[in-house]
Motif scaffolding. Structure first.
Motif, PDB file in Angstrom:
ATOM      1  N   ILE A 243      35.740  47.659  37.911  1.00  0.00           N
ATOM      2  CA  ILE A 243      35.084  46.518  37.283  1.00  0.00           C
ATOM      3  C   ILE A 243      33.726  46.910  36.714  1.00  0.00           C
ATOM      4  O   ILE A 243      33.269  46.365  35.709  1.00  0.00           O
ATOM      5  CB  ILE A 243      34.934  45.336  38.276  1.00  0.00           C
TER       6      ILE A 243
ATOM      7  N   GLU B 224      33.095  39.793  32.386  1.00  0.00           N
ATOM      8  CA  GLU B 224      33.427  39.930  33.807  1.00  0.00           C
ATOM      9  C   GLU B 224      33.462  38.578  34.516  1.00  0.00           C
ATOM     10  O   GLU B 224      34.321  38.326  35.368  1.00  0.00           O
ATOM     11  CB  GLU B 224      32.419  40.857  34.471  1.00  0.00           C
TER      12      GLU B 224
ATOM     13  N   PHE C   6      36.725  36.211  34.654  1.00  0.00           N
ATOM     14  CA  PHE C   6      37.864  36.475  35.537  1.00  0.00           C
ATOM     15  C   PHE C   6      37.892  35.535  36.736  1.00  0.00           C
ATOM     16  O   PHE C   6      38.883  35.487  37.457  1.00  0.00           O
ATOM     17  CB  PHE C   6      37.845  37.927  36.017  1.00  0.00           C
TER      18      PHE C   6
ATOM     19  N   TYR D 221      38.538  35.991  41.749  1.00  0.00           N
ATOM     20  CA  TYR D 221      39.730  36.788  42.031  1.00  0.00           C
ATOM     21  C   TYR D 221      39.608  37.481  43.383  1.00  0.00           C
ATOM     22  O   TYR D 221      38.514  37.748  43.885  1.00  0.00           O
ATOM     23  CB  TYR D 221      39.965  37.818  40.914  1.00  0.00           C
TER      24      TYR D 221
ATOM     25  N   ASP E 197      41.488  40.436  43.849  1.00  0.00           N
ATOM     26  CA  ASP E 197      41.665  41.852  43.541  1.00  0.00           C
ATOM     27  C   ASP E 197      41.717  41.994  42.027  1.00  0.00           C
ATOM     28  O   ASP E 197      42.156  41.077  41.313  1.00  0.00           O
ATOM     29  CB  ASP E 197      42.963  42.377  44.164  1.00  0.00           C
ATOM     30  N   LEU E 198      41.268  43.161  41.542  1.00  0.00           N
ATOM     31  CA  LEU E 198      41.245  43.378  40.096  1.00  0.00           C
ATOM     32  C   LEU E 198      41.683  44.795  39.769  1.00  0.00           C
ATOM     33  O   LEU E 198      41.186  45.764  40.347  1.00  0.00           O
ATOM     34  CB  LEU E 198      39.845  43.136  39.527  1.00  0.00           C
TER      35      LEU E 198
ATOM     36  N   TYR F  62      42.024  47.395  36.448  1.00  0.00           N
ATOM     37  CA  TYR F  62      41.540  47.528  35.083  1.00  0.00           C
ATOM     38  C   TYR F  62      41.858  48.912  34.544  1.00  0.00           C
ATOM     39  O   TYR F  62      41.716  49.909  35.241  1.00  0.00           O
ATOM     40  CB  TYR F  62      40.028  47.282  35.018  1.00  0.00           C
TER      41      TYR F  62
ATOM     42  N   ALA G  76      42.792  44.006  31.983  1.00  0.00           N
ATOM     43  CA  ALA G  76      42.349  43.625  33.325  1.00  0.00           C
ATOM     44  C   ALA G  76      43.377  42.664  33.909  1.00  0.00           C
ATOM     45  O   ALA G  76      43.775  41.697  33.254  1.00  0.00           O
ATOM     46  CB  ALA G  76      40.977  42.967  33.274  1.00  0.00           C
TER      47      ALA G  76
ATOM     48  N   ALA H  89      43.915  40.300  37.199  1.00  0.00           N
ATOM     49  CA  ALA H  89      43.259  39.721  38.370  1.00  0.00           C
ATOM     50  C   ALA H  89      44.271  39.001  39.252  1.00  0.00           C
ATOM     51  O   ALA H  89      45.153  38.300  38.748  1.00  0.00           O
ATOM     52  CB  ALA H  89      42.161  38.743  37.936  1.00  0.00           C
TER      53      ALA H  89
ATOM     54  N   TYR I 297      44.826  36.267  42.461  1.00  0.00           N
ATOM     55  CA  TYR I 297      44.117  35.094  42.970  1.00  0.00           C
ATOM     56  C   TYR I 297      44.807  34.497  44.181  1.00  0.00           C
ATOM     57  O   TYR I 297      46.021  34.665  44.367  1.00  0.00           O
ATOM     58  CB  TYR I 297      44.031  34.011  41.879  1.00  0.00           C
TER      59      TYR I 297
ATOM     60  N   LYS J  90      48.885  35.943  39.316  1.00  0.00           N
ATOM     61  CA  LYS J  90      48.070  36.937  38.633  1.00  0.00           C
ATOM     62  C   LYS J  90      47.847  36.511  37.184  1.00  0.00           C
ATOM     63  O   LYS J  90      48.691  35.835  36.586  1.00  0.00           O
ATOM     64  CB  LYS J  90      48.746  38.311  38.653  1.00  0.00           C
TER      65      LYS J  90
END
Length: 204
Positions: free
Chosen positions: A28, A43, A46, A49, A51-52, A54, A71, A73, A75, A164
């Motif tokens: 990130i 940023e 997003f 979230y 987890d991300l 990228y 990217a 993400a 949730y 996601k």
């Protein structure tokens, strides 16, 4: 001299192949520093979230190339629903976008939102964006309306099953259109476009 020229050409060709397939996983922090942070998505867009993932990719050669940022993400239940609401702040394409220079010789575009849909049946129609909404596996894609398309293309993809959301940005300053009508007869051109340039398997 001839041998040196052959070595030079080999190095250039190898580097071109590297650029064609280059795809790097990032963090990130990399995103916040990249050119893609100046796209429709920053940023903070997003949301909350858990987890991300990228990555960045480059497709092309030394002179002409396309760059992409992706990217994805993940949730929780509540934050996913909140993010779906947040996504509605964007302006999305209402239909396919057609380059009018191939129709009347005048630069510009037409959005096929019902009134002009007959244009989309022509095999030689030049599509800036052939489909504004499409699906790949469990992912539902929508194309945002942004300035200077197709040089810049932003997309959002939602996976309801996995909670996601993918945020995609494409940059190619030399591109005039994505395809002709005959290249999208099966309605799958945008899926091929995503696979080619973003180098991510959305069907896994």
């Amino acid at each position: 001299m001839k041998k040196a020229l052959i070595i030079y050409c080999t190095v250039i060709a190898a580097f071109g192949v590297f650029l064609h397939f280059a795809c790097n996983n990032k963090t990130i922090m990399d995103y916040s520093r990249s050119q893609f942070n100046d796209s429709s998505f920053t940023e903070t867009d997003f949301g909350d979230y858990s987890d991300l993932y990228y990555q960045e990719a480059v497709t092309g050669g030394l002179i002409f190339s396309a760059e992409t940022g992706l990217a994805i993400a993940s949730y929780g239940d509540e934050s996913f629903e909140q993010q779906l609401v947040y996504l509605e702040k964007y302006q999305y394409l209402r239909g396919a976008m057609v380059d009018t220079s191939g129709i009347n010789g005048e630069p510009g575009y037409i959005i096929l939102d019902g009134e002009n849909d007959y244009i989309g049946t022509q095999a030689e129609t030049f599509y800036i964006i052939p489909d504004n909404e499409f699906n790949i596996g469990d992912w539902d894609f929508r194309v945002l309306y942004v300035q200077d398309m197709p040089h810049y293309i932003d997309l959002v993809a939602v996976n309801q099953n996995e909670k996601k959301i993918a945020y995609l940005t494409f940059v190619d300053s030399e591109l005039d259109f994505l395809c002709k009508g005959k290249e999208n007869k099966d309605g799958k051109f945008m899926e091929r476009f995503v696979k080619k340039y973003f180098k991510y398997n959305f069907r896994k």
